[in-house]
Design a protein around this motif. Structure first.
Motif, PDB file in Angstrom:
ATOM      1  N   ASN A  32       0.822  -1.213   0.000  1.00  0.00           N
ATOM      2  CA  ASN A  32       0.000   0.000   0.000  1.00  0.00           C
ATOM      3  C   ASN A  32       0.855   1.262   0.000  1.00  0.00           C
ATOM      4  OD1 ASN A  32      -2.425  -1.354  -0.143  1.00  0.00           O
ATOM      5  ND2 ASN A  32      -2.695  -1.422   2.072  1.00  0.00           N
ATOM      6  N   SER A  33       1.989   1.223   0.695  1.00  0.00           N
ATOM      7  CA  SER A  33       2.863   2.401   0.705  1.00  0.00           C
ATOM      8  C   SER A  33       3.457   2.629  -0.685  1.00  0.00           C
ATOM      9  CB  SER A  33       3.944   2.286   1.780  1.00  0.00           C
ATOM     10  OG  SER A  33       4.862   1.270   1.473  1.00  0.00           O
ATOM     11  N   LEU A  34       3.775   1.550  -1.406  1.00  0.00           N
ATOM     12  CA  LEU A  34       4.259   1.704  -2.784  1.00  0.00           C
ATOM     13  C   LEU A  34       3.185   2.346  -3.659  1.00  0.00           C
ATOM     14  CD1 LEU A  34       6.134  -1.690  -3.326  1.00  0.00           C
ATOM     15  CD2 LEU A  34       7.150   0.566  -2.951  1.00  0.00           C
ATOM     16  N   LEU A  35       1.956   1.896  -3.522  1.00  0.00           N
ATOM     17  CA  LEU A  35       0.858   2.496  -4.287  1.00  0.00           C
ATOM     18  C   LEU A  35       0.676   3.970  -3.930  1.00  0.00           C
ATOM     19  CD1 LEU A  35      -1.708  -0.437  -4.089  1.00  0.00           C
ATOM     20  CD2 LEU A  35      -0.390   0.282  -6.115  1.00  0.00           C
ATOM     21  N   ASP A  36       0.782   4.286  -2.653  1.00  0.00           N
ATOM     22  CA  ASP A  36       0.661   5.685  -2.207  1.00  0.00           C
ATOM     23  C   ASP A  36       1.771   6.562  -2.780  1.00  0.00           C
ATOM     24  OD1 ASP A  36      -1.583   5.008  -0.736  1.00  0.00           O
ATOM     25  OD2 ASP A  36      -0.509   4.934   1.189  1.00  0.00           O
ATOM     26  N   MET A  37       2.939   5.963  -3.063  1.00  0.00           N
ATOM     27  CA  MET A  37       4.064   6.708  -3.635  1.00  0.00           C
ATOM     28  C   MET A  37       3.958   6.826  -5.158  1.00  0.00           C
ATOM     29  SD  MET A  37       7.479   5.505  -1.627  1.00  0.00           S
ATOM     30  CE  MET A  37       7.077   4.069  -0.649  1.00  0.00           C
ATOM     31  N   GLY A  38       2.922   6.252  -5.743  1.00  0.00           N
ATOM     32  CA  GLY A  38       2.738   6.370  -7.186  1.00  0.00           C
ATOM     33  C   GLY A  38       3.245   5.193  -7.997  1.00  0.00           C
ATOM     34  N   PHE A  39       3.604   4.108  -7.334  1.00  0.00           N
ATOM     35  CA  PHE A  39       4.002   2.909  -8.060  1.00  0.00           C
ATOM     36  C   PHE A  39       2.752   2.202  -8.574  1.00  0.00           C
ATOM     37  CE2 PHE A  39       7.748   3.703  -5.580  1.00  0.00           C
ATOM     38  CZ  PHE A  39       8.802   3.172  -6.314  1.00  0.00           C
ATOM     39  N   GLU A  40       2.912   1.470  -9.669  1.00  0.00           N
ATOM     40  CA  GLU A  40       1.834   0.647 -10.211  1.00  0.00           C
ATOM     41  C   GLU A  40       2.263  -0.807 -10.138  1.00  0.00           C
ATOM     42  OE1 GLU A  40       0.542   1.736 -14.109  1.00  0.00           O
ATOM     43  OE2 GLU A  40       0.728   3.873 -13.676  1.00  0.00           O
ATOM     44  N   MET A  41       1.302  -1.677  -9.861  1.00  0.00           N
ATOM     45  CA  MET A  41       1.628  -3.087  -9.790  1.00  0.00           C
ATOM     46  C   MET A  41       1.815  -3.634 -11.206  1.00  0.00           C
ATOM     47  SD  MET A  41      -0.238  -6.244  -7.814  1.00  0.00           S
ATOM     48  CE  MET A  41      -1.635  -6.366  -8.891  1.00  0.00           C
ATOM     49  N   SER A  42       2.982  -4.225 -11.460  1.00  0.00           N
ATOM     50  CA  SER A  42       3.263  -4.875 -12.738  1.00  0.00           C
ATOM     51  C   SER A  42       2.940  -6.366 -12.624  1.00  0.00           C
ATOM     52  CB  SER A  42       4.728  -4.671 -13.107  1.00  0.00           C
ATOM     53  OG  SER A  42       5.057  -5.385 -14.269  1.00  0.00           O
TER      54      SER A  42
END
Length: 108
Positions: A32-42
């Protein structure tokens, strides 16, 4: 103008323990923190982010480091947009079109 040799991509790949309830919670919080930082799940444990410079990559590397859970393994890869253009992707046996660079609007 943004150059394909200066624009960067980051990939965060991780293998986190999820046996215990606390481990599952830590892994979910990290994702969730990665998503909050603007990462997208590949893929399930592979997240990508477009960055406009090496400086921005370094900033996000520090942010990811601050959110690391206590267990597991996390790798951060970084490469130029020109290298990203050469990714070959398959869905099943079907080869997919080359990835598209994000629109200028998506950068900010």
């Amino acid at each position: 103008m943004l150059s394909g040799y200066r624009i960067m991509w980051m990939i965060v790949m991780f293998d986190l323990p999820v046996i215990e309830k606390a481990e599952r919670k830590a892994a979910t919080e990290f994702r969730n923190s990665l998503l909050d930082m603007g990462f997208e799940m590949s893929q399930f444990s592979v997240y990508m982010r477009f960055c406009t410079s090496q400086t921005q990559v370094e900033t996000y590397c520090r942010r990811v480091e601050q959110k690391l859970p206590s267990g597991g393994k996390v790798n951060i890869l970084q490469f130029t947009d020109k290298q990203y253009e050469r990714i070959i992707t398959f869905r099943g046996k079907a080869k997919q079109a080359a990835p598209k660079i994000p629109d200028q609007f998506d950068l900010f």
